[in-house]
Scaffold this motif. Structure first.
Motif, PDB file in Angstrom:
ATOM      1  N   PRO A 185      -2.051   4.765  -6.802  1.00 41.52           N
ATOM      2  CA  PRO A 185      -2.847   5.930  -6.410  1.00 41.52           C
ATOM      3  C   PRO A 185      -4.328   5.791  -6.707  1.00 41.52           C
ATOM      4  O   PRO A 185      -5.154   6.457  -6.070  1.00 41.52           O
ATOM      5  CB  PRO A 185      -2.228   7.072  -7.231  1.00 41.52           C
ATOM      6  N   SER A 186      -4.692   4.927  -7.664  1.00 43.30           N
ATOM      7  CA  SER A 186      -6.105   4.765  -8.000  1.00 43.30           C
ATOM      8  C   SER A 186      -6.816   3.776  -7.088  1.00 43.30           C
ATOM      9  O   SER A 186      -8.032   3.603  -7.183  1.00 43.30           O
ATOM     10  CB  SER A 186      -6.244   4.306  -9.455  1.00 43.30           C
ATOM     11  N   ASP A 187      -6.088   3.124  -6.196  1.00 43.74           N
ATOM     12  CA  ASP A 187      -6.675   2.150  -5.277  1.00 43.74           C
ATOM     13  C   ASP A 187      -7.025   2.834  -3.962  1.00 43.74           C
ATOM     14  O   ASP A 187      -6.139   3.215  -3.196  1.00 43.74           O
ATOM     15  CB  ASP A 187      -5.691   1.011  -5.029  1.00 43.74           C
ATOM     16  N   PRO A 188      -8.301   3.011  -3.658  1.00 46.60           N
ATOM     17  CA  PRO A 188      -8.675   3.706  -2.417  1.00 46.60           C
ATOM     18  C   PRO A 188      -8.212   2.985  -1.160  1.00 46.60           C
ATOM     19  O   PRO A 188      -8.101   3.593  -0.093  1.00 46.60           O
ATOM     20  CB  PRO A 188     -10.213   3.776  -2.493  1.00 46.60           C
ATOM     21  N   GLU A 189      -7.925   1.677  -1.279  1.00 51.33           N
ATOM     22  CA  GLU A 189      -7.444   0.929  -0.120  1.00 51.33           C
ATOM     23  C   GLU A 189      -5.955   1.147   0.130  1.00 51.33           C
ATOM     24  O   GLU A 189      -5.412   0.649   1.127  1.00 51.33           O
ATOM     25  CB  GLU A 189      -7.704  -0.572  -0.329  1.00 51.33           C
ATOM     26  N   GLY A 190      -5.288   1.874  -0.780  1.00 56.77           N
ATOM     27  CA  GLY A 190      -3.845   2.052  -0.658  1.00 56.77           C
ATOM     28  C   GLY A 190      -3.432   3.225   0.194  1.00 56.77           C
ATOM     29  O   GLY A 190      -2.231   3.495   0.321  1.00 56.77           O
ATOM     30  N   TYR A 191      -4.385   3.929   0.814  1.00 57.11           N
ATOM     31  CA  TYR A 191      -4.069   5.148   1.549  1.00 57.11           C
ATOM     32  C   TYR A 191      -4.192   4.961   3.056  1.00 57.11           C
ATOM     33  O   TYR A 191      -5.054   4.229   3.541  1.00 57.11           O
ATOM     34  CB  TYR A 191      -5.009   6.284   1.127  1.00 57.11           C
ATOM     35  N   GLN A 192      -3.314   5.650   3.775  1.00 60.43           N
ATOM     36  CA  GLN A 192      -3.536   5.876   5.197  1.00 60.43           C
ATOM     37  C   GLN A 192      -4.374   7.141   5.304  1.00 60.43           C
ATOM     38  O   GLN A 192      -4.063   8.162   4.685  1.00 60.43           O
ATOM     39  CB  GLN A 192      -2.219   6.075   5.941  1.00 60.43           C
ATOM     40  N   ILE A 193      -5.456   7.093   6.065  1.00 64.05           N
ATOM     41  CA  ILE A 193      -6.410   8.202   6.115  1.00 64.05           C
ATOM     42  C   ILE A 193      -6.547   8.692   7.554  1.00 64.05           C
ATOM     43  O   ILE A 193      -6.649   7.889   8.488  1.00 64.05           O
ATOM     44  CB  ILE A 193      -7.783   7.769   5.570  1.00 64.05           C
ATOM     45  N   TRP A 194      -6.539   9.999   7.710  1.00 65.53           N
ATOM     46  CA  TRP A 194      -6.752  10.624   9.019  1.00 65.53           C
ATOM     47  C   TRP A 194      -7.853  11.661   8.905  1.00 65.53           C
ATOM     48  O   TRP A 194      -7.892  12.436   7.946  1.00 65.53           O
ATOM     49  CB  TRP A 194      -5.476  11.283   9.513  1.00 65.53           C
ATOM     50  N   HIS A 195      -8.778  11.663   9.889  1.00 64.44           N
ATOM     51  CA  HIS A 195      -9.824  12.673   9.987  1.00 64.44           C
ATOM     52  C   HIS A 195      -9.624  13.486  11.260  1.00 64.44           C
ATOM     53  O   HIS A 195      -9.374  12.924  12.333  1.00 64.44           O
ATOM     54  CB  HIS A 195     -11.221  12.039  10.027  1.00 64.44           C
ATOM     55  N   SER A 196      -9.749  14.777  11.126  1.00 62.11           N
ATOM     56  CA  SER A 196      -9.662  15.642  12.304  1.00 62.11           C
ATOM     57  C   SER A 196     -10.982  15.607  13.066  1.00 62.11           C
ATOM     58  O   SER A 196     -12.002  15.115  12.554  1.00 62.11           O
ATOM     59  CB  SER A 196      -9.385  17.072  11.865  1.00 62.11           C
ATOM     60  N   PRO A 197     -11.002  16.128  14.293  1.00 62.03           N
ATOM     61  CA  PRO A 197     -12.289  16.350  14.958  1.00 62.03           C
ATOM     62  C   PRO A 197     -13.160  17.287  14.126  1.00 62.03           C
ATOM     63  O   PRO A 197     -12.669  18.074  13.310  1.00 62.03           O
ATOM     64  CB  PRO A 197     -11.891  17.001  16.282  1.00 62.03           C
ATOM     65  N   ARG A 198     -14.449  17.206  14.322  1.00 61.09           N
ATOM     66  CA  ARG A 198     -15.414  18.049  13.614  1.00 61.09           C
ATOM     67  C   ARG A 198     -15.330  19.481  14.144  1.00 61.09           C
ATOM     68  O   ARG A 198     -15.172  19.711  15.345  1.00 61.09           O
ATOM     69  CB  ARG A 198     -16.815  17.489  13.847  1.00 61.09           C
ATOM     70  N   PHE A 199     -15.373  20.458  13.234  1.00 60.84           N
ATOM     71  CA  PHE A 199     -15.424  21.853  13.650  1.00 60.84           C
ATOM     72  C   PHE A 199     -16.451  22.573  12.779  1.00 60.84           C
ATOM     73  O   PHE A 199     -16.790  22.114  11.679  1.00 60.84           O
ATOM     74  CB  PHE A 199     -14.055  22.538  13.557  1.00 60.84           C
ATOM     75  N   ILE A 200     -16.933  23.681  13.270  1.00 65.17           N
ATOM     76  CA  ILE A 200     -18.006  24.414  12.588  1.00 65.17           C
ATOM     77  C   ILE A 200     -17.505  25.813  12.246  1.00 65.17           C
ATOM     78  O   ILE A 200     -17.096  26.575  13.127  1.00 65.17           O
ATOM     79  CB  ILE A 200     -19.260  24.508  13.479  1.00 65.17           C
ATOM     80  N   ILE A 201     -17.497  26.128  10.954  1.00 62.37           N
ATOM     81  CA  ILE A 201     -17.131  27.462  10.499  1.00 62.37           C
ATOM     82  C   ILE A 201     -18.406  28.300  10.471  1.00 62.37           C
ATOM     83  O   ILE A 201     -19.326  28.032   9.700  1.00 62.37           O
ATOM     84  CB  ILE A 201     -16.475  27.422   9.109  1.00 62.37           C
TER      85      ILE A 201
END
Length: 917
Positions: free
Chosen positions: A872-888
């Motif tokens: 868990p401390s290894d940032p390379e160990g994750y699958q990462i997903w970003h949503s489209p940008r939205f504005i609140i």
């Protein structure tokens, strides 16, 4: 850490503020959003535990933390179970010097097992295939002198097959406690006191389980009918509140069984996170280390595919058991009278035990269409069918719905014909349904429909029983759960009869019934463990009992195939107690988990074999053969048996709940040898001779399939069959099996989240499934929110959901945005995906105890899912997903309405139902 999504009940009537340790502490009706296990620094079962508990309470008082103590633990777990009314205090609590860590508590559910139906001793048919009949008749084994604890719904100990007594001289039941009472889960707070003893007259699950172990033989003969029993009740009556039991109640029962000196403990329930780190799995592992044989059901989620084995069966050393179908179905019958043919058919138990399917006088049968024009009974009927029995097809709505619509039309009973050959459980418990509902086989339903086409059909249903051959007898039950666990440990360990098992039931509910489930397979093996302990006069360790059961099992073929079923479905195969008690050898270890082909940390080089280097796709393992004969040499050879490879992914990369198999059982395609694993003894040379009473190390090289694509994410496996021969006068010969499994490719690179091209994850407005467009403007208030939808196709040790800004800097965690040790989403009707609501509240900390209001601005949702076996401390160990940008554009929250728990908007919990199996 999994956040439970089961409904929780408020406890506003309780007085918080002073930590309580009173002996009269009430059992709570349900866990709360702030219910936690708190583990202390020291190990349990030490003299220092008392002082560590006192120190904790001093620290809590000094810190001014208000909490309520639910239960205290010192034997298997050193800590307490608490309710924390203000979860913002969790971080302060975790910072106390005496605290090691905390876990949110869960509820384990009771549910109907998966039934079939009633009477005649069909366990006898199972005993003929598992060696129990020979062990009882020829060796005189009956479990005498062995103590078996059953942690379940209690037991109707007044049943004559179970002794008809409680703690009297000579009575089988000498131990046990009721931790809940009939009204548990009723929602009353504080909860009524438990009953004086664990008698169950309203549920039946525990009575059925106990009969499989110890029924004395009038209509049911258990595996070990002379054991001494302990009954530990952790579930109340069906129909009360949530129908669940809290983890701390279960842990109390486990500690009580340990204190009573049980030799074997059976646990026919499960759920949890599906990880061996689950607190109940850890507690079960500790009981194993203390010398108790722990047996648990593997689970009934086989239709959901891989990674469905649950806790506590995943504990280290626990024997978790898969279900095989019985060879006969014994059931109460329905007598059908038609124009052309009269027949008798079997049926399942009624979906509600209160309303049995009994009709002494003929009742007419009809098969009308519902208001939607279907024969599935999922809509109100346009006509009345007063005093009729409705024949309805299974599918498209719940059994409760089918029964309710039929009842509203005047029907007095319902028969649902299955869409598959076998019987199954029709849970129809509802306060609004007061007519019986049963399931019949597909072919019997079609037969009645054929008769209705030519004239009237009527039926009677009395106490007459019948047995019919089960065409699936000896096959793995469809409902039986798959392994492996998320860390590639094999599961289940072994299989036993669990489909269509006739056993005892509370006298008030008819006395006998047939049920199906790994709940039934688990006590079968618990009874076997008792016979082994008796045969060896208890001069045998827990691990040795486990080896004898597991290694003497017989691997089964896949249905309609000549290929061996994967160990991830059947473990070592169908257990055979005759072979177990007569085994003159054992092997350590009893199963092999080979990790994955591209990184084998236990390769041949690790063992120091001269000239051997790690080769991708090849593994060498050391096994130790023990010759237990005191007088004769043992000669050993080995046969390699390849099993079917399985995958959760189709060739096009799409996820499949029902695992794909290779070789394809429905194909005539020639199977290339390089698509099958194989193994051979690498050292020492053959034949291997082991002197009497000694052991011999053997090195086995296992070669993974090379013809299977790594893109298809295959699990391969097989069995090492050790063929053993002794040089005694009769030439005693035996075979033992050691299953192995591995992963083709790099397991640590597997995706956890479903692929975006499959439609998930995505963000939408609340109430809509339309994907939010890039740079969309939104407002957040009491009615306007955003929802992020995601699906986990693989369990993950850590899942993080955050809002980030344009620089990808974390602005805060979403509700339920930091969760540890969670299972994957099931792809059945429930649990297809999960949701988290963007409701204007974010959290500063990973304990989600420091909420604050979101400010207007530009954001993305970021999901980090830790890949398998990664740090868990290894940032390379994750699958990462970003949503489209939205504005609140604005955030408007009601005063003091900051959310504490996740707001789900239509998704389901990450795991399927936790339940009695």
């Amino acid at each position: 850490m999994r956040i439970s999504l089961f409904a929780c009940l408020a406890i506003s009537a309780l007085a918080y503020g002073i930590p309580l340790q009173s002996k009269n502490t009430p059992v709570l009706a349900a866990i709360q959003p702030g219910s936690y296990f708190v583990e202390f620094q020291g190990e349990p079962a030490r003299a220092e535990c008392d002082s560590e508990h006192k120190q904790f309470y001093k620290e809590v008082t000094a810190a001014g933390i208000n909490m309520y103590t639910r239960n205290t633990f010192k034997r298997l777990f050193n800590g307490v179970a608490i309710d924390l009314p203000n979860t913002r205090n969790l971080e302060r609590l975790e910072g106390l010097p005496s605290v090691k860590r905390t876990w949110p508590m869960q509820m384990r559910s009771r549910s109907t097992a998966i039934p079939s139906t009633n009477v005649e001793p069909n366990l006898i048919f199972a005993h003929q295939h598992t060696g129990v009949d020979r062990a009882q008749a020829e060796l005189g084994l009956d479990g005498r002198g062995i103590k078996v604890g059953v942690i379940d719904t209690g037991v109707d100990y007044m049943h004559p097959e179970l002794g008809g007594c409680w703690k009297t001289p000579g009575c089988p039941f000498q131990y046990g406690s009721d931790f809940v009472g009939d009204g548990y889960d009723s929602g009353t707070t504080p909860h009524p006191k438990p009953d004086p003893d664990p008698r169950d007259t309203c549920d039946g699950h525990g009575t059925h389980v106990t009969g499989i172990i110890a029924a004395q033989g009038s209509k049911v003969k258990g595996v070990a009918p002379k054991v001494t029993l302990g009954a530990y009740r952790i579930f109340g009556c069906p129909g009360n509140g949530t129908g669940q039991s809290a983890d701390d109640v279960i842990l109390k029962a486990m500690e009580a069984a340990y204190a009573d000196g049980m030799d074997v403990i059976n646990m026919s329930f499960g759920g949890g996170s599906g990880w061996s780190e689950d607190p109940l799995s850890v507690a079960a592992s500790r009981l194993v280390r203390k010398g108790i044989v722990m047996v648990a059901s593997a689970g009934n989620d086989g239709s959901n595919g891989l990674y469905t084995s649950g806790s506590p069966g995943l504990g280290v050393g626990v024997i978790n058991v898969a279900s095989f179908e019985n060879w006969m179905i014994t059931s109460l019958s329905i007598d059908i009278v038609g124009v052309n043919k009269n027949t008798s058919i079997v049926h399942s138990p009624s979906g509600n035990n209160k309303y049995r399917f009994m009709f002494d006088t003929p009742a007419d049968v009809v098969a009308p269409k519902d208001g939607a024009g279907t024969v599935e009974g999922c809509a109100p009927y346009a006509e009345k069918y007063t005093n009729k029995i409705l024949l309805i097809k299974r599918g498209n709505c719940t059994f409760v719905d089918k029964a309710a619509y039929a009842q509203a039309a005047g029907a007095v009973g319902v028969m649902v014909y299955n869409t598959e050959a076998e019987l199954m459980s029709p849970t129809s418990v509802s306060p609004n349904v007061t007519i019986p509902l049963v399931v019949i086989k597909a072919e019997d339903g079609q037969g009645i429909l054929n008769e209705l086409q030519v004239g009237a059909v009527s039926l009677t249903a009395t106490n007459h029983t019948m047995s019919v051959s089960n065409p699936a007898g000896g096959q793995i039950s469809r409902f039986s759960s798959w392994g492996p666990d998320p860390e590639l440990h094999q599961s289940p360990a072994v299989g036993a009869p669990g489909g269509n098992i006739f056993s005892t039931f509370p006298l008030a509910l008819g006395g006998y019934t047939s049920l199906s489930g790994t709940s039934m397979a688990s006590p079968y093996v618990a009874g076997m463990a008792a016979l082994i302990l008796q045969a060896r006069t208890k001069k045998i360790g827990v691990e040795e009992v486990r080896r004898l059961i597991v290694e003497s099992a017989h691997p089964a073929l896949e249905a309609n195939s000549t290929a061996i079923m994967s160990p991830l479905r059947q473990g070592s195969g169908l257990a055979n107690i005759w072979d177990s008690v007569n085994a003159l050898a054992t092997i350590d270890p009893s199963r092999l988990s080979l990790n994955y082909t591209e990184s084998d940390t236990e390769s041949s080089a690790s063992w120091g074999l001269d000239g051997q280097q790690h080769v991708v796709g090849q593994s060498t393992r050391m096994l130790t053969l023990f010759n237990h004969s005191p007088t004769n040499f043992m000669t050993c050879t080995m046969t390699s048996l390849a099993a079917m490879s399985v995958s959760s992914y189709m060739a096009n990369g799409s996820f499949t709940a029902v695992p794909r198999m290779w070789p394809n059982v429905n194909s005539t395609e020639v199977v290339a040898t390089d698509t099958q694993p194989h193994a051979y003894i690498e050292s020492p040379g053959l034949p291997i001779r082991v002197a009497p009473g000694t052991s011999q190390r053997v090195y086995v090289r296992i070669i993974a399939p090379t013809g299977l694509s790594t893109n298809d994410k295959w699990f391969y496996g097989g069995y090492l069959r050790f063929n053993l021969l002794w040089d005694d006068r009769v030439g005693t010969a035996q075979s033992l099996h050691v299953p192995y499994t591995g992963f083709v490719g790099d397991y640590t690179k597997l995706d956890v989240l479903s692929a975006p091209e499959g439609g998930l994850p995505f963000v939408s407005l609340k109430g809509s499934t339309d994907v939010l467009e890039d740079n969309a403007h939104v407002i957040i208030d009491s009615t306007h929110k955003l929802v992020v939808h995601y699906r986990l196709e693989h369990p993950t040790r850590l899942l993080k959901l955050r809002l980030v800004d344009d620089a990808n800097a974390t602005q805060g965690y979403l509700p339920n945005g930091y969760v540890e040790y969670i299972g994957r989403n099931y792809q059945s009707a429930r649990g297809r995906y999960s949701n988290s609501t963007i409701n204007g509240t974010l959290y500063q900390d990973t304990d989600l105890t420091k909420p604050f209001e979101t400010t207007p601005g530009a954001y993305r949702v970021r999901i980090d899912a830790l890949r398998p076996l990664r740090n868990p401390s290894d940032p390379e160990g994750y699958q990462i997903w970003h949503s489209p940008r939205f504005i609140i554009d604005s955030v408007s929250l009601a005063k003091n309405s900051t959310a504490v728990a996740q707001d789900f908007e239509g998704g389901e919990e990450i795991l399927g139902n936790s339940e009695i199996f």
